[in-house]
Design a protein around this motif. Structure first.
Motif, PDB file in Angstrom:
ATOM      1  N   ALA A   8      37.627  33.019 122.179  1.00  0.00           N
ATOM      2  CA  ALA A   8      37.393  31.986 121.180  1.00  0.00           C
ATOM      3  C   ALA A   8      36.055  32.198 120.495  1.00  0.00           C
ATOM      4  O   ALA A   8      35.047  32.475 121.143  1.00  0.00           O
ATOM      5  N   GLN A  10      35.173  29.815 118.051  1.00  0.00           N
ATOM      6  CA  GLN A  10      34.809  28.414 117.837  1.00  0.00           C
ATOM      7  C   GLN A  10      35.737  27.577 118.695  1.00  0.00           C
ATOM      8  O   GLN A  10      36.941  27.809 118.731  1.00  0.00           O
ATOM      9  N   TYR A  11      35.180  26.596 119.393  1.00  0.00           N
ATOM     10  CA  TYR A  11      35.984  25.869 120.370  1.00  0.00           C
ATOM     11  C   TYR A  11      36.848  24.797 119.711  1.00  0.00           C
ATOM     12  O   TYR A  11      36.366  23.972 118.943  1.00  0.00           O
ATOM     13  N   ASP A  12      38.133  24.832 120.026  1.00  0.00           N
ATOM     14  CA  ASP A  12      39.098  23.833 119.589  1.00  0.00           C
ATOM     15  C   ASP A  12      39.976  23.518 120.788  1.00  0.00           C
ATOM     16  O   ASP A  12      40.696  24.392 121.268  1.00  0.00           O
ATOM     17  N   LEU A  14      42.782  22.065 121.176  1.00  0.00           N
ATOM     18  CA  LEU A  14      44.195  22.331 120.970  1.00  0.00           C
ATOM     19  C   LEU A  14      44.502  23.816 121.089  1.00  0.00           C
ATOM     20  O   LEU A  14      45.472  24.226 121.731  1.00  0.00           O
ATOM     21  N   ILE A  15      43.657  24.633 120.482  1.00  0.00           N
ATOM     22  CA  ILE A  15      43.845  26.078 120.567  1.00  0.00           C
ATOM     23  C   ILE A  15      43.591  26.568 121.988  1.00  0.00           C
ATOM     24  O   ILE A  15      44.310  27.421 122.508  1.00  0.00           O
ATOM     25  N   MET A  35      39.785  16.308 122.536  1.00  0.00           N
ATOM     26  CA  MET A  35      39.781  16.205 121.080  1.00  0.00           C
ATOM     27  C   MET A  35      38.983  15.001 120.590  1.00  0.00           C
ATOM     28  O   MET A  35      38.356  15.048 119.530  1.00  0.00           O
ATOM     29  N   GLY A 134      31.329  23.454 118.978  1.00  0.00           N
ATOM     30  CA  GLY A 134      32.390  22.526 119.345  1.00  0.00           C
ATOM     31  C   GLY A 134      32.700  22.470 120.827  1.00  0.00           C
ATOM     32  O   GLY A 134      33.651  21.800 121.238  1.00  0.00           O
ATOM     33  N   TRP A 135      31.907  23.161 121.630  1.00  0.00           N
ATOM     34  CA  TRP A 135      32.183  23.249 123.072  1.00  0.00           C
ATOM     35  C   TRP A 135      32.240  21.877 123.726  1.00  0.00           C
ATOM     36  O   TRP A 135      31.402  21.015 123.482  1.00  0.00           O
TER      37      TRP A 135
END
Length: 220
Positions: A8, A10-12, A14-15, A35, A134-135
């Motif tokens: 990753a 960038q942290y998401d 959902l992904i 989320m 976004g972690w």
């Protein structure tokens, strides 16, 4: 897909909850929690995040001195912090190690992962709290590894990288397609529903017959 990466960038949440990063809707309570989490990196943490390693799955009996002895062979250590419970003082089984030079971090990241320390195989990765945008930590439903509430595994990290989507020409296979006969490898499953009128009992009988055919085939 030319810029696709198994890790990753960038942290998401959902992904991260998807084996190949193509899921389009949450399927885990932990994902929902991550989320909607509002998390800011701990300002009390000091040191250069680009020179810091995260070391996990330690033996509860492993001490700071032992860690320093093991990881100092990769380079000069500037700071080492074994995270402990503030009440009991017991180790939480993970630590952060900051080196003085970048080459030391690179060497330790390459060679120390899966190293056995005090009869425990440790996991070593770069620090992500301050480097991955976004972690969200595991306690808030995030993270890139480990089992969650429903047994869902997380992907996108060194421990469990993303698998490259198979159906590259016409777009990634969506999770909803798997329920219509697509398997997780992008191909048609053995038990594709050929007739929309089948009920669950018919599909179960079909699977049982197929299982019996394979069993007899093995005997032959």
């Amino acid at each position: 897909m030319s810029d696709w990466c198994p890790l990753a960038k960038q942290y998401d949440p959902l992904i991260a909850g998807s084996i190949d990063g193509t899921d389009v809707e949450p399927h885990d309570r932990a994902i929902w929690r991550a989320m909607f989490a509002r998390y800011k990196p701990n300002r009390g943490v000091v040191g250069d995040p680009l020179l810091t390693l995260f070391v996990a799955r330690l033996n509860p009996q492993t001490t700071e001195d032992k860690l320093h002895s093991v990881f100092s062979k990769y380079g000069d250590i500037k700071r080492l912090r074994l995270v402990r419970d503030v009440v009991t003082g017991f180790s939480k089984r993970y630590a952060f190690i900051e080196y003085k030079e970048e080459r030391s971090v690179t060497r330790a990241h390459r060679d120390a992962n899966k190293l056995v320390v005090d009869q425990h195989e440790v996991f070593v990765d770069f620090e992500q709290e301050r480097t991955l945008q976004g972690w969200v930590p595991r306690r808030l439903g995030g993270g890139l590894g480990g089992k969650k509430e429903s047994g869902q595994l997380r992907f996108g990290g060194r421990d469990r990288p993303f698998r490259k989507p198979i159906n590259l020409g016409s777009g990634p296979v969506q999770q909803s397609d798997w329920g219509r006969g697509w398997d997780r490898h992008g191909g048609r499953g053995r038990y594709q529903q050929r007739d929309a009128g089948w009920d669950s009992r018919d599909r179960r009988d079909y699977r049982d017959r197929d299982r019996e055919d394979r069993r007899h085939g093995d005997r032959r």
